[in-house]
Write a protein that holds these residues in place. Structure first.
Motif, PDB file in Angstrom:
ATOM      1  N   GLU A 190      39.025  49.968  43.738  1.00  0.00           N
ATOM      2  CA  GLU A 190      39.788  49.332  42.653  1.00  0.00           C
ATOM      3  C   GLU A 190      41.262  49.698  42.780  1.00  0.00           C
ATOM      4  O   GLU A 190      41.782  50.512  42.020  1.00  0.00           O
ATOM      5  CB  GLU A 190      39.231  49.793  41.306  1.00  0.00           C
ATOM      6  N   ALA A 191      41.914  49.074  43.760  1.00  0.00           N
ATOM      7  CA  ALA A 191      43.336  49.338  43.987  1.00  0.00           C
ATOM      8  C   ALA A 191      44.123  48.065  43.713  1.00  0.00           C
ATOM      9  O   ALA A 191      43.631  46.963  43.932  1.00  0.00           O
ATOM     10  CB  ALA A 191      43.562  49.805  45.420  1.00  0.00           C
ATOM     11  N   LYS A 192      45.358  48.243  43.249  1.00  0.00           N
ATOM     12  CA  LYS A 192      46.191  47.071  42.977  1.00  0.00           C
ATOM     13  C   LYS A 192      46.443  46.287  44.264  1.00  0.00           C
ATOM     14  O   LYS A 192      46.702  45.088  44.223  1.00  0.00           O
ATOM     15  CB  LYS A 192      47.523  47.514  42.378  1.00  0.00           C
ATOM     16  N   GLY A 193      46.384  46.977  45.389  1.00  0.00           N
ATOM     17  CA  GLY A 193      46.597  46.333  46.683  1.00  0.00           C
ATOM     18  C   GLY A 193      45.369  45.602  47.216  1.00  0.00           C
ATOM     19  O   GLY A 193      45.377  45.139  48.366  1.00  0.00           O
ATOM     20  N   LYS A 194      44.297  45.539  46.394  1.00  0.00           N
ATOM     21  CA  LYS A 194      43.088  44.783  46.738  1.00  0.00           C
ATOM     22  C   LYS A 194      42.631  45.061  48.172  1.00  0.00           C
ATOM     23  O   LYS A 194      42.488  46.202  48.553  1.00  0.00           O
ATOM     24  CB  LYS A 194      43.331  43.273  46.499  1.00  0.00           C
ATOM     25  N   GLU A 195      42.443  43.991  48.992  1.00  0.00           N
ATOM     26  CA  GLU A 195      41.878  44.183  50.332  1.00  0.00           C
ATOM     27  C   GLU A 195      42.788  45.013  51.234  1.00  0.00           C
ATOM     28  O   GLU A 195      42.328  45.621  52.202  1.00  0.00           O
ATOM     29  CB  GLU A 195      41.557  42.829  50.978  1.00  0.00           C
ATOM     30  N   ARG A 214      29.680  51.100  52.697  1.00  0.00           N
ATOM     31  CA  ARG A 214      30.247  49.743  52.754  1.00  0.00           C
ATOM     32  C   ARG A 214      31.350  49.644  51.698  1.00  0.00           C
ATOM     33  O   ARG A 214      31.248  50.229  50.618  1.00  0.00           O
ATOM     34  CB  ARG A 214      29.164  48.696  52.486  1.00  0.00           C
ATOM     35  N   LEU A 215      32.398  48.866  52.012  1.00  0.00           N
ATOM     36  CA  LEU A 215      33.559  48.770  51.120  1.00  0.00           C
ATOM     37  C   LEU A 215      33.768  47.347  50.613  1.00  0.00           C
ATOM     38  O   LEU A 215      33.391  46.373  51.265  1.00  0.00           O
ATOM     39  CB  LEU A 215      34.831  49.216  51.858  1.00  0.00           C
ATOM     40  N   GLY A 216      34.412  47.245  49.449  1.00  0.00           N
ATOM     41  CA  GLY A 216      34.774  45.945  48.911  1.00  0.00           C
ATOM     42  C   GLY A 216      35.943  46.072  47.955  1.00  0.00           C
ATOM     43  O   GLY A 216      36.431  47.176  47.711  1.00  0.00           O
ATOM     44  N   TYR A 217      36.371  44.921  47.412  1.00  0.00           N
ATOM     45  CA  TYR A 217      37.547  44.888  46.542  1.00  0.00           C
ATOM     46  C   TYR A 217      37.338  43.814  45.480  1.00  0.00           C
ATOM     47  O   TYR A 217      36.484  42.940  45.625  1.00  0.00           O
ATOM     48  CB  TYR A 217      38.819  44.622  47.367  1.00  0.00           C
ATOM     49  N   PRO A 218      38.132  43.856  44.403  1.00  0.00           N
ATOM     50  CA  PRO A 218      37.901  42.950  43.288  1.00  0.00           C
ATOM     51  C   PRO A 218      38.847  41.750  43.169  1.00  0.00           C
ATOM     52  O   PRO A 218      40.033  41.840  43.510  1.00  0.00           O
ATOM     53  CB  PRO A 218      38.088  43.856  42.067  1.00  0.00           C
ATOM     54  N   PRO A 253      31.729  43.623  53.150  1.00  0.00           N
ATOM     55  CA  PRO A 253      30.458  43.170  52.588  1.00  0.00           C
ATOM     56  C   PRO A 253      30.329  43.230  51.069  1.00  0.00           C
ATOM     57  O   PRO A 253      29.256  42.979  50.547  1.00  0.00           O
ATOM     58  CB  PRO A 253      29.455  44.129  53.230  1.00  0.00           C
ATOM     59  N   LEU A 254      31.424  43.564  50.358  1.00  0.00           N
ATOM     60  CA  LEU A 254      31.356  43.585  48.891  1.00  0.00           C
ATOM     61  C   LEU A 254      32.518  42.781  48.331  1.00  0.00           C
ATOM     62  O   LEU A 254      33.634  42.853  48.849  1.00  0.00           O
ATOM     63  CB  LEU A 254      31.478  45.006  48.328  1.00  0.00           C
ATOM     64  N   PHE A 255      32.258  42.065  47.220  1.00  0.00           N
ATOM     65  CA  PHE A 255      33.352  41.418  46.503  1.00  0.00           C
ATOM     66  C   PHE A 255      32.990  41.305  45.031  1.00  0.00           C
ATOM     67  O   PHE A 255      31.859  40.969  44.683  1.00  0.00           O
ATOM     68  CB  PHE A 255      33.660  40.025  47.066  1.00  0.00           C
ATOM     69  N   ARG A 256      33.967  41.616  44.184  1.00  0.00           N
ATOM     70  CA  ARG A 256      33.788  41.448  42.745  1.00  0.00           C
ATOM     71  C   ARG A 256      34.523  40.202  42.290  1.00  0.00           C
ATOM     72  O   ARG A 256      35.737  40.090  42.469  1.00  0.00           O
ATOM     73  CB  ARG A 256      34.310  42.658  41.981  1.00  0.00           C
ATOM     74  N   MET A 257      33.790  39.281  41.686  1.00  0.00           N
ATOM     75  CA  MET A 257      34.400  38.052  41.179  1.00  0.00           C
ATOM     76  C   MET A 257      35.167  38.345  39.892  1.00  0.00           C
ATOM     77  O   MET A 257      34.816  39.248  39.144  1.00  0.00           O
ATOM     78  CB  MET A 257      33.317  37.019  40.892  1.00  0.00           C
ATOM     79  N   GLY A 258      36.186  37.550  39.615  1.00  0.00           N
ATOM     80  CA  GLY A 258      36.912  37.678  38.365  1.00  0.00           C
ATOM     81  C   GLY A 258      36.045  37.246  37.188  1.00  0.00           C
ATOM     82  O   GLY A 258      35.200  36.353  37.322  1.00  0.00           O
ATOM     83  N   GLN A 259      36.257  37.871  36.050  1.00  0.00           N
ATOM     84  CA  GLN A 259      35.460  37.539  34.872  1.00  0.00           C
ATOM     85  C   GLN A 259      35.789  36.134  34.368  1.00  0.00           C
ATOM     86  O   GLN A 259      34.994  35.518  33.685  1.00  0.00           O
ATOM     87  CB  GLN A 259      35.699  38.580  33.770  1.00  0.00           C
ATOM     88  N   SER A 260      36.970  35.637  34.734  1.00  0.00           N
ATOM     89  CA  SER A 260      37.377  34.290  34.316  1.00  0.00           C
ATOM     90  C   SER A 260      36.970  33.233  35.338  1.00  0.00           C
ATOM     91  O   SER A 260      37.597  32.193  35.399  1.00  0.00           O
ATOM     92  CB  SER A 260      38.880  34.241  34.112  1.00  0.00           C
ATOM     93  N   LEU A 261      35.940  33.513  36.139  1.00  0.00           N
ATOM     94  CA  LEU A 261      35.488  32.519  37.123  1.00  0.00           C
ATOM     95  C   LEU A 261      35.302  31.166  36.430  1.00  0.00           C
ATOM     96  O   LEU A 261      35.760  30.139  36.924  1.00  0.00           O
ATOM     97  CB  LEU A 261      34.171  32.979  37.751  1.00  0.00           C
ATOM     98  N   ILE A 262      34.636  31.195  35.288  1.00  0.00           N
ATOM     99  CA  ILE A 262      34.550  30.011  34.424  1.00  0.00           C
ATOM    100  C   ILE A 262      35.149  30.441  33.086  1.00  0.00           C
ATOM    101  O   ILE A 262      34.469  31.019  32.243  1.00  0.00           O
ATOM    102  CB  ILE A 262      33.101  29.536  34.278  1.00  0.00           C
ATOM    103  N   PRO A 263      36.451  30.174  32.889  1.00  0.00           N
ATOM    104  CA  PRO A 263      37.145  30.734  31.725  1.00  0.00           C
ATOM    105  C   PRO A 263      36.522  30.275  30.405  1.00  0.00           C
ATOM    106  O   PRO A 263      36.181  29.104  30.251  1.00  0.00           O
ATOM    107  CB  PRO A 263      38.573  30.184  31.861  1.00  0.00           C
TER     108      PRO A 263
END
Length: 290
Positions: free
Chosen positions: A274-279, A3-7, A56-66
């Motif tokens: 983990e690519a700069k081009g994301k999805e 399964r693949l995902g992006y950040p 089916p995968l997604f990484r949330m940003g660490q600044s979700l709640i800055p």
DNA sequence: TTGGGTCAAGGAGTC
DNA sequence: GACTCCTTGACCCAA
């Protein structure tokens, strides 16, 4: 099955989960609330897009709640945003999407400077609390071990000592190898001593292999996961040819993808790209998933 | 209006 | 010692 995902963001929609503000702006709670609301809305939008596109995968940003872990944060974010996070958890669950977070380079639980581990633990507790509210047990907090501070054994001992009491964090935590300091066998050993899984980043492993082939590295890290509840996670990316070693490329070199598939063999895994081009980097890979 | 520099935070490596 | 890489956007300032 792979399964693949992006950040962190989706360039197609576009939507982000990583909007932030300057520390100086924390004195304006309404501005802060607006940024958090945009991040949560971005997350919901991305989850719906992922569901439609079978990602089916997604990484949330660490600044979700800055600045949530910062002492100057001006309100009770768990009380104010808890319902939204629970709804997002429900959406992810019904859509079959696994969520993760990746606290950044400043998180150094093994640092010899006393204040650095304390700030690091505060940030990790924030991430764990977000996942508690989201309510999905397959969520993952991905962490590097940080610097070695010229004494690998002492740093590892500090790292383990600081994290061992943090059961709320360890519930989600996984350790990842990096491209300079800690190899796969080292993070697997440390992860085992904490009773948590290890993530092999194939790009980092290529730069810092510790004498192991990718296949051997996976032989060490994959068994640290306990499927089906915890499918093994991996990271995949490629070198940006125009930049220094370690810089991530816009897309994934298909040779790197095939090397990972070959090393995986029949193993199942969740692969964070983990690519700069994301999805946009996923489509060329999807065709190769049987 | 734009582009550059800097911003909460750490550390390792290159040149 | 300055810069770059791990990441992305905010925001101030000069041109």
């Amino acid at each position: 099955m792979i399964r693949l995902g992006y950040p962190t963001q989706n360039l197609t929609i576009p939507a982000s989960t990583n909007r932030t503000l300057r520390l100086a702006s924390l004195g304006d709670p309404e501005k802060l609330r607006a940024v958090v609301w945009e991040n949560l809305l971005g997350l919901e939008t991305i989850l719906r897009w992922n569901a439609e596109h079978g990602i089916p995968l997604f990484r949330m940003g660490q600044s979700l709640i800055p600045f949530a872990s910062h002492p100057a944060f001006p309100y009770d974010w768990q009380a104010e945003h808890g319902d939204d996070l629970r709804e997002i958890g429900e959406l992810a669950r019904t859509s079959g999407i696994r969520l993760s977070m990746h606290p950044g380079q400043f998180i150094q639980p093994g640092s010899p400077k006393p204040c650095v581990p304390e700030r690091s633990l505060a940030e990790l507790r924030y991430a764990a609390r977000v996942f508690d509210l989201i309510g999905n047990l397959d969520s993952v907090i991905v962490l590097h071990m940080g610097g070695a501070h010229e004494d690998r054994e002492a740093t590892t001992a500090r790292f383990v000592e600081k994290l061992r009491p943090e059961s709320a964090v360890l519930r989600y935590l996984a350790l990842e190898n990096d491209e300079r300091v800690w190899t796969v066998p080292e993070i697997v050993k440390t992860a085992r001593s904490l009773g948590i899984p290890a993530i092999t980043d194939s790009f980092h492993h290529g730069l810092n292999p510790g004498g192991l082939t990718l296949e051997k590295a996976l032989d060490l890290s994959l068994p640290s996961w306990d499927p089906p509840d915890a499918r093994p996670k991996l990271h995949l990316s490629s070198q940006d040819p125009a930049k220094q070693p370690g810089a991530h490329a816009y897309l994934v070199d298909l040779q790197d993808w095939h090397s990972l598939l070959s090393a995986l063999g029949d193993h199942e895994a969740d692969v964070m790209v983990e690519a700069k081009g994301k999805e946009l980097a996923l489509a060329p890979l999807g065709a190769w998933i049987g």
